[in-house]
Design a protein around this motif. Structure first.
Motif, short mmCIF file in Angstrom:
data_model
loop_
_atom_site.label_atom_id
_atom_site.label_comp_id
_atom_site.label_asym_id
_atom_site.label_seq_id
_atom_site.Cartn_x
_atom_site.Cartn_y
_atom_site.Cartn_z
N THR A 82 -3.53 3.40 -2.21
CA THR A 82 -3.81 2.37 -3.20
C THR A 82 -2.79 1.25 -3.11
O THR A 82 -1.71 1.43 -2.55
CB THR A 82 -3.82 2.98 -4.62
OG1 THR A 82 -4.17 1.98 -5.55
CG2 THR A 82 -2.49 3.57 -4.97
N SER A 98 0.84 -1.20 0.00
CA SER A 98 0.00 0.00 0.00
C SER A 98 0.87 1.24 0.00
O SER A 98 1.88 1.30 0.70
CB SER A 98 -0.91 0.02 1.22
OG SER A 98 -1.80 -1.04 1.17
N ARG A 104 -0.94 -0.05 -10.54
CA ARG A 104 -1.78 0.10 -9.36
C ARG A 104 -3.22 -0.24 -9.71
O ARG A 104 -3.61 -0.22 -10.87
CB ARG A 104 -1.71 1.52 -8.83
CG ARG A 104 -2.27 2.56 -9.77
CD ARG A 104 -2.06 3.96 -9.24
NE ARG A 104 -2.50 4.95 -10.21
CZ ARG A 104 -3.71 5.48 -10.23
NH1 ARG A 104 -4.60 5.14 -9.32
NH2 ARG A 104 -4.04 6.36 -11.15
N GLU A 105 -3.98 -0.57 -8.67
CA GLU A 105 -5.41 -0.83 -8.84
C GLU A 105 -6.17 0.41 -8.41
O GLU A 105 -5.92 0.97 -7.35
CB GLU A 105 -5.82 -2.02 -7.98
CG GLU A 105 -7.24 -2.44 -8.17
CD GLU A 105 -7.60 -3.66 -7.36
OE1 GLU A 105 -8.80 -3.94 -7.25
OE2 GLU A 105 -6.69 -4.33 -6.85
N THR A 106 -7.11 0.88 -9.23
CA THR A 106 -7.86 2.08 -8.93
C THR A 106 -9.00 1.79 -7.96
O THR A 106 -9.26 0.64 -7.60
CB THR A 106 -8.44 2.71 -10.21
OG1 THR A 106 -9.37 1.80 -10.78
CG2 THR A 106 -7.36 3.03 -11.21
N TYR A 107 -9.68 2.83 -7.56
CA TYR A 107 -10.83 2.73 -6.66
C TYR A 107 -11.94 1.88 -7.29
O TYR A 107 -12.65 1.17 -6.60
CB TYR A 107 -11.35 4.14 -6.37
CG TYR A 107 -12.55 4.19 -5.47
CD1 TYR A 107 -12.42 3.99 -4.11
CD2 TYR A 107 -13.81 4.43 -6.00
CE1 TYR A 107 -13.53 4.04 -3.28
CE2 TYR A 107 -14.92 4.48 -5.18
CZ TYR A 107 -14.76 4.28 -3.83
OH TYR A 107 -15.86 4.33 -3.01
#
Length: 64
Positions: free
Chosen positions: A25, A12, A47-50
Motif C-alpha cells: 500500500t 510503497s 495509508r490508502e486502502t484497496y
C-alpha cells in the motif's frame, strides 16, 4: 525564512492486516523538518486502502 517546515512524502510499503493478510500500500508520512533538510519528528502517517479510503497506520502492523 522559516526554520521549521512540514514535508509530506509517499512511498510503497508492505503491510499486514488480519483480515486481508499481506498487502502493498501507499503510505504517506507528514514530518517536521529543520531548515527543510533535517527531519525532527513524524507528525502523522496514513495509508490508502484497496477501496480508496484513507486510514490511520495504527490499524495495521508491519509485515514480519
Amino acid at each position: 525564512m522559516k526554520l521549521i517546515k512540514i514535508k509530506r512524502k509517499t512511498r510503497s510499503e508492505q503491510r499486514h492486516t488480519p483480515k486481508m493478510g499481506s498487502l502493498e500500500t501507499k503510505v504517506t508520512y507528514i514530518k517536521k523538518t529543520l531548515f527543510n533538510v533535517i527531519p525532527i519528528e513524524t507528525v502523522h502517517k496514513y495509508r490508502e486502502t484497496y477501496y480508496g479510503e484513507i486510514k490511520d497506520c495504527e490499524d495495521c502492523l508491519l509485515s514480519k
